[in-house]
Design an enzyme around this catalytic site. Structure first.
Site, PDB file in Angstrom:
ATOM      1  N   GLY A  98      32.506  18.663  60.574  1.00  0.00           N
ATOM      2  CA  GLY A  98      31.727  18.431  59.636  1.00  0.00           C
ATOM      3  C   GLY A  98      30.235  18.112  60.033  1.00  0.00           C
ATOM      4  N   GLN A 126      21.978  14.095  59.888  1.00  0.00           N
ATOM      5  CA  GLN A 126      22.226  13.985  61.352  1.00  0.00           C
ATOM      6  C   GLN A 126      21.316  14.991  61.769  1.00  0.00           C
ATOM      7  OE1 GLN A 126      26.871  14.629  60.828  1.00  0.00           O
ATOM      8  NE2 GLN A 126      26.850  13.981  62.860  1.00  0.00           N
ATOM      9  N   CYS A 147      32.429  11.695  66.400  1.00  0.00           N
ATOM     10  CA  CYS A 147      30.881  12.123  65.608  1.00  0.00           C
ATOM     11  C   CYS A 147      29.880  12.790  66.683  1.00  0.00           C
ATOM     12  CB  CYS A 147      30.477  10.734  65.051  1.00  0.00           C
ATOM     13  SG  CYS A 147      28.789  10.786  64.161  1.00  0.00           S
ATOM     14  N   LEU A 148      29.617  13.684  66.067  1.00  0.00           N
ATOM     15  CA  LEU A 148      28.510  14.461  66.792  1.00  0.00           C
ATOM     16  C   LEU A 148      27.251  13.680  67.262  1.00  0.00           C
ATOM     17  CD1 LEU A 148      28.901  17.984  65.257  1.00  0.00           C
ATOM     18  CD2 LEU A 148      30.023  17.366  67.038  1.00  0.00           C
ATOM     19  N   HIS A 198      33.654  10.298  55.924  1.00  0.00           N
ATOM     20  CA  HIS A 198      32.822  10.067  57.265  1.00  0.00           C
ATOM     21  C   HIS A 198      31.431  10.617  56.954  1.00  0.00           C
ATOM     22  CE1 HIS A 198      32.170  10.232  61.962  1.00  0.00           C
ATOM     23  NE2 HIS A 198      31.266  11.194  61.168  1.00  0.00           N
ATOM     24  N   GLU A 199      31.458  12.025  56.387  1.00  0.00           N
ATOM     25  CA  GLU A 199      30.039  12.613  56.215  1.00  0.00           C
ATOM     26  C   GLU A 199      29.350  11.941  55.134  1.00  0.00           C
ATOM     27  OE1 GLU A 199      29.336  14.619  58.500  1.00  0.00           O
ATOM     28  OE2 GLU A 199      31.217  15.040  59.210  1.00  0.00           O
ATOM     29  N   HIS A 256      27.216   9.121  56.507  1.00  0.00           N
ATOM     30  CA  HIS A 256      26.392   9.625  57.072  1.00  0.00           C
ATOM     31  C   HIS A 256      25.177   9.345  55.722  1.00  0.00           C
ATOM     32  CE1 HIS A 256      27.034  10.500  61.135  1.00  0.00           C
ATOM     33  NE2 HIS A 256      28.060  11.362  60.769  1.00  0.00           N
TER      34      HIS A 256
HETATM   35  O1  K1U Z   1      29.350  14.385  63.328  1.00  0.00           O
HETATM   36  C1  K1U Z   1      30.041  14.569  62.580  1.00  0.00           C
HETATM   37  O2  K1U Z   1      29.917  13.757  61.530  1.00  0.00           O
HETATM   38  C2  K1U Z   1      31.297  15.519  62.710  1.00  0.00           C
HETATM   39  C3  K1U Z   1      32.697  14.655  63.019  1.00  0.00           C
HETATM   40  C4  K1U Z   1      33.365  14.744  62.067  1.00  0.00           C
HETATM   41  C5  K1U Z   1      34.775  13.965  62.036  1.00  0.00           C
HETATM   42  C6  K1U Z   1      35.654  14.231  63.092  1.00  0.00           C
HETATM   43  C7  K1U Z   1      36.838  13.382  63.117  1.00  0.00           C
HETATM   44  C8  K1U Z   1      37.060  12.432  61.829  1.00  0.00           C
HETATM   45  C9  K1U Z   1      36.039  12.261  60.884  1.00  0.00           C
HETATM   46  C10 K1U Z   1      35.043  13.009  61.078  1.00  0.00           C
HETATM   47  C11 K1U Z   1      33.018  15.797  64.343  1.00  0.00           C
HETATM   48  O3  K1U Z   1      33.428  16.796  63.904  1.00  0.00           O
HETATM   49  S1  K1U Z   1      33.353  14.979  65.705  1.00  0.00           S
HETATM   50  C12 K1U Z   1      34.041  16.271  66.471  1.00  0.00           C
HETATM   51  C13 K1U Z   1      35.482  16.797  66.293  1.00  0.00           C
HETATM   52  O4  K1U Z   1      35.592  17.756  66.073  1.00  0.00           O
HETATM   53  C14 K1U Z   1      36.679  15.922  66.083  1.00  0.00           C
HETATM   54  C15 K1U Z   1      36.834  14.885  66.792  1.00  0.00           C
HETATM   55  C16 K1U Z   1      38.017  13.990  66.600  1.00  0.00           C
HETATM   56  C17 K1U Z   1      38.945  14.225  65.773  1.00  0.00           C
HETATM   57  C18 K1U Z   1      38.869  15.478  65.105  1.00  0.00           C
HETATM   58  C19 K1U Z   1      37.675  16.310  65.455  1.00  0.00           C
HETATM   59 ZN    ZN Z   2      29.453  11.820  62.068  1.00  0.00          ZN
END
Ligand code: K1U
Ligand code: ZN
Length: 176
Positions: free
Chosen positions: A46, A51, A91-92, A133-134, A137
């Site tokens: 996401g 961001q 989170c990125l 989560h998004e 943000h």
């Molecule tokens: O930065 C962000 O908002 C993107 C984030 C989204 C997210 C991941 C996991 C749970 C909730 C929201 C990511 O994509 S982080 C990287 C990722 O791919 C990931 C990390 C942990 C679990 C699953 C995916």
């Molecule tokens: Zn995030």
């Protein structure tokens, strides 16, 4: 399409509250494409406009197994939520840090697509976690804000250390 720069914690621009999208034009479609490319290129599931330093209510995600179902949610609102789930989040904008966060298990969401058409959708599991989560943000909240101040400070220190190591490695790479 262009890859956009992702802001990283503790950048204060990540705490800004986004405003509604009211113009559905070509520039918005380009932003959606660029955010989608940026999310895929960073291996994220996401990405919220906040961001990439755009303070508009817009997010993209793709929680599909084959990473071939990108979705866009503009001006998203949660209409109802049910149950609870605890899921590990990343989170990125907070690279290399993962923590369990408690969120609603199922949500019903209303949003608009890139042409301004409204739609409603039910989401559960990781899809619901990612939308919540998004959407956080978009109101300037990060998943680390759910941690205790002590743990949040540890995250800040760990990121500072990671950045110092990366800068030193880049310097050494230049010298060699
Ligand atoms: O930065 C962000 O908002 C993107 C984030 C989204 C997210 C991941 C996991 C749970 C909730 C929201 C990511 O994509 S982080 C990287 C990722 O791919 C990931 C990390 C942990 C679990 C699953 C995916
Ligand atoms: Zn995030």
């Amino acid at each position: 399409m262009s890859k956009l720069n992702i802001l990283e914690f503790p950048d204060s621009r990540l705490t800004k509250v986004a405003s509604a999208v009211d113009i559905f034009d070509e520039a918005l479609k380009t932003l959606v494409q660029d955010m989608t490319e940026t999310m895929y290129s960073a291996n994220g599931i996401g990405l919220a406009a906040t961001q990439v330093n755009v303070h508009k209510r817009l997010l993209v995600l793709d929680v599909s197994e084959n990473r071939d179902q990108p979705r866009v949610y503009i001006n998203p609102q949660i209409l109802s939520s049910e149950g609870e789930q605890i899921h590990e989040e990343g989170c990125l904008s907070v690279p290399g840090i993962y923590a369990n966060v408690k969120r609603a298990e199922k949500i019903t969401i209303k949003a608009q697509d890139a042409d301004g058409n409204s739609f409603e959708e039910r989401a559960q599991g990781l899809h619901a976690v990612c939308i919540q989560h998004e959407m956080d943000h978009l109101i300037g909240r990060l998943f680390v804000d759910y941690l205790s101040p002590l743990k949040r400070n540890m995250v800040k220190k760990k990121l500072e250390k990671q950045r110092k190591v990366a800068a030193k490695e880049a310097e050494e790479h230049l010298v060699i």
